[in-house]
Design a protein around this motif. Structure first.
Motif, PDB file in Angstrom:
ATOM      1  N   TYR A  65      58.138  53.549  78.360  1.00 50.74           N
ATOM      2  CA  TYR A  65      58.113  53.631  76.872  1.00 50.74           C
ATOM      3  C   TYR A  65      59.377  53.453  76.373  1.00 50.74           C
ATOM      4  O   TYR A  65      59.417  52.792  75.238  1.00 50.74           O
TER       5      TYR A  65
ATOM      6  N   TYR B  53      59.775  48.882  66.345  1.00 51.88           N
ATOM      7  CA  TYR B  53      60.411  50.019  66.154  1.00 51.88           C
ATOM      8  C   TYR B  53      61.366  50.137  65.226  1.00 51.88           C
ATOM      9  O   TYR B  53      62.127  51.223  65.209  1.00 51.88           O
TER      10      TYR B  53
ATOM     11  N   LEU C   8      61.598  53.165  62.844  1.00 50.38           N
ATOM     12  CA  LEU C   8      62.594  54.353  62.816  1.00 50.38           C
ATOM     13  C   LEU C   8      63.724  54.215  61.593  1.00 50.38           C
ATOM     14  O   LEU C   8      64.370  55.124  61.206  1.00 50.38           O
TER      15      LEU C   8
ATOM     16  N   SER D 292      58.886  66.484  68.827  1.00 52.02           N
ATOM     17  CA  SER D 292      58.578  65.166  69.599  1.00 52.02           C
ATOM     18  C   SER D 292      59.425  63.949  69.604  1.00 52.02           C
ATOM     19  O   SER D 292      59.070  62.900  69.538  1.00 52.02           O
ATOM     20  N   GLY D 293      60.691  64.411  69.926  1.00 56.66           N
ATOM     21  CA  GLY D 293      61.777  63.350  69.817  1.00 56.66           C
ATOM     22  C   GLY D 293      61.690  62.354  71.014  1.00 56.66           C
ATOM     23  O   GLY D 293      62.255  61.522  71.335  1.00 56.66           O
ATOM     24  N   GLY D 294      60.537  62.425  72.190  1.00 52.45           N
ATOM     25  CA  GLY D 294      60.483  61.656  73.129  1.00 52.45           C
ATOM     26  C   GLY D 294      61.615  61.569  74.089  1.00 52.45           C
ATOM     27  O   GLY D 294      62.442  62.192  74.535  1.00 52.45           O
TER      28      GLY D 294
ATOM     29  N   ILE E   7      65.118  58.003  71.312  1.00 51.64           N
ATOM     30  CA  ILE E   7      65.698  56.618  70.871  1.00 51.64           C
ATOM     31  C   ILE E   7      66.212  57.174  69.222  1.00 51.64           C
ATOM     32  O   ILE E   7      66.909  56.356  68.844  1.00 51.64           O
TER      33      ILE E   7
ATOM     34  N   ASP F 145      60.255  68.367  72.973  1.00 53.19           N
ATOM     35  CA  ASP F 145      58.925  67.206  73.305  1.00 53.19           C
ATOM     36  C   ASP F 145      58.167  68.170  74.221  1.00 53.19           C
ATOM     37  O   ASP F 145      58.554  68.942  75.167  1.00 53.19           O
TER      38      ASP F 145
ATOM     39  N   SER G 208      56.561  66.387  76.530  1.00 53.31           N
ATOM     40  CA  SER G 208      56.376  65.726  77.987  1.00 53.31           C
ATOM     41  C   SER G 208      57.755  65.822  78.344  1.00 53.31           C
ATOM     42  O   SER G 208      58.904  65.230  78.087  1.00 53.31           O
TER      43      SER G 208
ATOM     44  N   PHE H  39      59.449  62.354  79.545  1.00 49.62           N
ATOM     45  CA  PHE H  39      60.397  61.592  78.129  1.00 49.62           C
ATOM     46  C   PHE H  39      61.458  62.380  77.956  1.00 49.62           C
ATOM     47  O   PHE H  39      62.809  61.845  77.819  1.00 49.62           O
TER      48      PHE H  39
ATOM     49  N   THR I 230      58.876  61.585  64.294  1.00 51.67           N
ATOM     50  CA  THR I 230      58.523  60.179  64.239  1.00 51.67           C
ATOM     51  C   THR I 230      57.523  59.753  65.141  1.00 51.67           C
ATOM     52  O   THR I 230      57.798  60.108  66.358  1.00 51.67           O
TER      53      THR I 230
ATOM     54  N   ALA J 181      54.610  60.574  65.824  1.00 49.14           N
ATOM     55  CA  ALA J 181      54.011  61.554  66.800  1.00 49.14           C
ATOM     56  C   ALA J 181      53.095  62.607  65.953  1.00 49.14           C
ATOM     57  O   ALA J 181      52.184  62.936  66.695  1.00 49.14           O
TER      58      ALA J 181
ATOM     59  N   TYR K 289      49.275  65.414  66.936  1.00 53.90           N
ATOM     60  CA  TYR K 289      49.098  66.871  67.061  1.00 53.90           C
ATOM     61  C   TYR K 289      47.461  67.366  66.927  1.00 53.90           C
ATOM     62  O   TYR K 289      46.943  67.269  65.699  1.00 53.90           O
ATOM     63  N   TYR K 290      46.945  67.925  67.875  1.00 52.47           N
ATOM     64  CA  TYR K 290      45.735  68.229  67.687  1.00 52.47           C
ATOM     65  C   TYR K 290      45.258  69.390  66.999  1.00 52.47           C
ATOM     66  O   TYR K 290      44.373  69.811  66.319  1.00 52.47           O
TER      67      TYR K 290
HETATM   68  C1  LIG Z   1      54.786  57.855  70.350  1.00 51.48           C
HETATM   69  S1  LIG Z   1      56.154  59.032  71.139  1.00 51.48           S
HETATM   70  C2  LIG Z   1      57.274  59.073  69.822  1.00 51.48           C
HETATM   71  C3  LIG Z   1      58.485  59.493  70.358  1.00 51.48           C
HETATM   72  C4  LIG Z   1      59.724  59.349  69.251  1.00 51.48           C
HETATM   73  N1  LIG Z   1      59.615  60.385  68.228  1.00 51.48           N
HETATM   74  C5  LIG Z   1      59.767  58.130  68.942  1.00 51.48           C
HETATM   75  O1  LIG Z   1      59.576  57.942  67.917  1.00 51.48           O
HETATM   76  O2  LIG Z   1      60.394  57.178  69.674  1.00 51.48           O
HETATM   77  C6  LIG Z   1      55.198  60.370  70.723  1.00 51.48           C
HETATM   78  C7  LIG Z   1      55.683  61.640  71.134  1.00 51.48           C
HETATM   79  O3  LIG Z   1      55.045  62.763  70.951  1.00 51.48           O
HETATM   80  C8  LIG Z   1      55.024  63.803  72.195  1.00 51.48           C
HETATM   81  N2  LIG Z   1      53.644  64.525  71.853  1.00 51.48           N
HETATM   82  C9  LIG Z   1      52.642  64.300  72.008  1.00 51.48           C
HETATM   83  N3  LIG Z   1      51.484  65.186  71.810  1.00 51.48           N
HETATM   84  C10 LIG Z   1      52.302  66.020  71.079  1.00 51.48           C
HETATM   85  C11 LIG Z   1      51.964  67.404  70.586  1.00 51.48           C
HETATM   86  N4  LIG Z   1      50.548  67.798  70.506  1.00 51.48           N
HETATM   87  N5  LIG Z   1      52.847  68.156  70.154  1.00 51.48           N
HETATM   88  C12 LIG Z   1      54.245  67.830  70.157  1.00 51.48           C
HETATM   89  N6  LIG Z   1      54.768  66.614  70.849  1.00 51.48           N
HETATM   90  C13 LIG Z   1      53.745  65.789  71.463  1.00 51.48           C
HETATM   91  C14 LIG Z   1      54.934  62.869  73.077  1.00 51.48           C
HETATM   92  O4  LIG Z   1      55.246  63.615  74.249  1.00 51.48           O
HETATM   93  C15 LIG Z   1      55.989  61.823  72.742  1.00 51.48           C
HETATM   94  O5  LIG Z   1      57.125  61.961  73.387  1.00 51.48           O
END
Ligand SMILES: C[S@@+](CC[C@H](N)C(=O)[O-])C[C@H]1O[C@@H](n2cnc3c(N)ncnc32)[C@H](O)[C@@H]1O
Length: 333
Positions: free
Chosen positions: A29, A38, A41, A62-64, A67, A87, A89, A92, A142, A144, A148-149
């Motif tokens: 990723y 990217y 950002l 959701s900082g992953g 980056i 995050d 994950s 990540f 960012t 993300a 979010y469901y």
């Molecule tokens: C596409 S990545 C983006 C990561 C980072 N923000 C970036 O821009 O590089 C999406 C991120 O959202 C997280 N994520 C996915 N579902 C989520 C949820 N329901 N709540 C919070 N984070 C979530 C993932 O683990 C992942 O790190």
């Protein structure tokens, strides 16, 4: 001066994920850091650099893989910030930890899935009492929010961790906005278009005739489609987001859509990691068929992915996307 974390708050929690090794999925990723798309950002980095001050606390929700922190900390130099990378994950987050373990400005929190409540932890649960009591000056999310469901509950939990004067900076390339420019893509809409182009290729190209039989099996095709939509979630319209922010007590002060260019080659490299979700019907997938696709089928799948992208992007090297940027404050009560 080093950023003053509230007493009782530990930058690096003593949890299993912090002791694991960095996994290949996270490294794959993280390659997007070198991709042109990217650049999405960069406007967020500029917004944050214009807003943040010494002593501010930023939550990167959701900082992953961190980056944004790489770019932001380069941009703001010696600013005395605290950033919590949060995050869901741990894989990540583990890579983000690798990058910033020795930087006293950066902390890490894993959002756990609470099985008995069938939901992820909320922001205030993840950050803990000392930090929530202090309150954050800014929150950024960012690439993300479209994942979010439970959007309403997630945004409500953001409001609970933000100061009254705080801001939230949110952006995603997967928000359906009104009046897109001609030829401008919502980036994940490309996935369905690629799948449809792949159907055509398999139907007419004799080299791939062995994958035709599944096309008539509507039940199996529906199962593959459901899996595709689990990974690449159907795109929601902007007004769904605006409503959720309003209900959470967050005031959306600014909405902007910016064009972002994606190179087809880089988007191929990104999508190739998810080939089973996009084109699982070519050769099957372990989750649905009980056995992974044979090596030969994976090779064909990637070849078809490449051909389908040529069709979808008209043989071009690049395509334009629309990225949506939202700036929010707390609503006055
Ligand atoms: C596409 S990545 C983006 C990561 C980072 N923000 C970036 O821009 O590089 C999406 C991120 O959202 C997280 N994520 C996915 N579902 C989520 C949820 N329901 N709540 C919070 N984070 C979530 C993932 O683990 C992942 O790190």
């Amino acid at each position: 001066m080093a950023f003053a974390w509230p007493s009782g708050f530990h930058r690096i929690p003593d949890e299993d994920w912090t002791h694991q090794s960095v996994e290949s999925l996270a490294l794959k990723y993280d390659n997007v850091n070198r991709h042109g798309w990217y650049k999405n950002l960069d406007p967020t980095v500029e917004d944050l650099a214009g807003y943040l001050r010494d002593g501010h606390l930023l939550i990167d929700y959701s900082g992953g893989t961190g980056i944004l922190e790489e770019r932001l900390l380069k941009r703001v130099g010696g600013l005395d910030l605290g950033i919590v990378v949060v995050d869901s994950s741990p894989k990540f987050l583990r890579l983000a930890l690798d990058k910033f373990r020795d930087d006293p400005r950066v902390a890490f929190r894993w959002i756990r899935y609470l099985k008995e409540r069938k939901r992820l932890e909320f922001a205030d649960e993840v950050l803990g009492v000392p930090l929530v009591r202090r309150g954050a000056d800014a929150l950024v999310s960012t690439n993300a929010i479209h994942l979010y469901y439970d959007l309403d509950e997630t945004l409500r939990s953001w409001a609970r961790v933000l100061h009254r004067e705080a801001r939230a900076f949110v952006q995603s390339g997967n928000i359906r906005y009104p009046n897109p420019a001609p030829g401008e893509w919502i980036i994940d809409d490309t996935v369905d278009a690629i799948h449809r182009a792949a159907l055509e290729i398999v139907a007419r190209d004799a080299r791939f005739a062995r994958y035709r039989s599944v096309l008539a099996d509507s039940k199996r095709m529906a199962a593959y489609a459901a899996y595709r939509e689990k990974v690449f979630i159907p795109v929601r319209p902007l007004h769904d987001y605006l409503g959720a922010f309003r209900r959470a007590g967050l005031r959306v002060a600014k909405v902007e859509t910016r064009p972002i260019e994606a190179r087809v080659k880089e988007w191929f490299d990104f999508l190739a990691v998810y080939h089973d979700a996009i084109l699982g019907w070519i050769g099957g997938i372990e989750k649905l068929d009980g056995r992974p696709a044979p090596e030969e089928a994976v090779k064909d799948r990637l070849a078809i992915l490449r051909l389908a992208m040529q069709i979808v992007f008209d043989g071009g090297d690049a395509f334009q996307c629309g990225w949506t940027y939202l700036t929010c404050g707390r609503a006055k009560s």
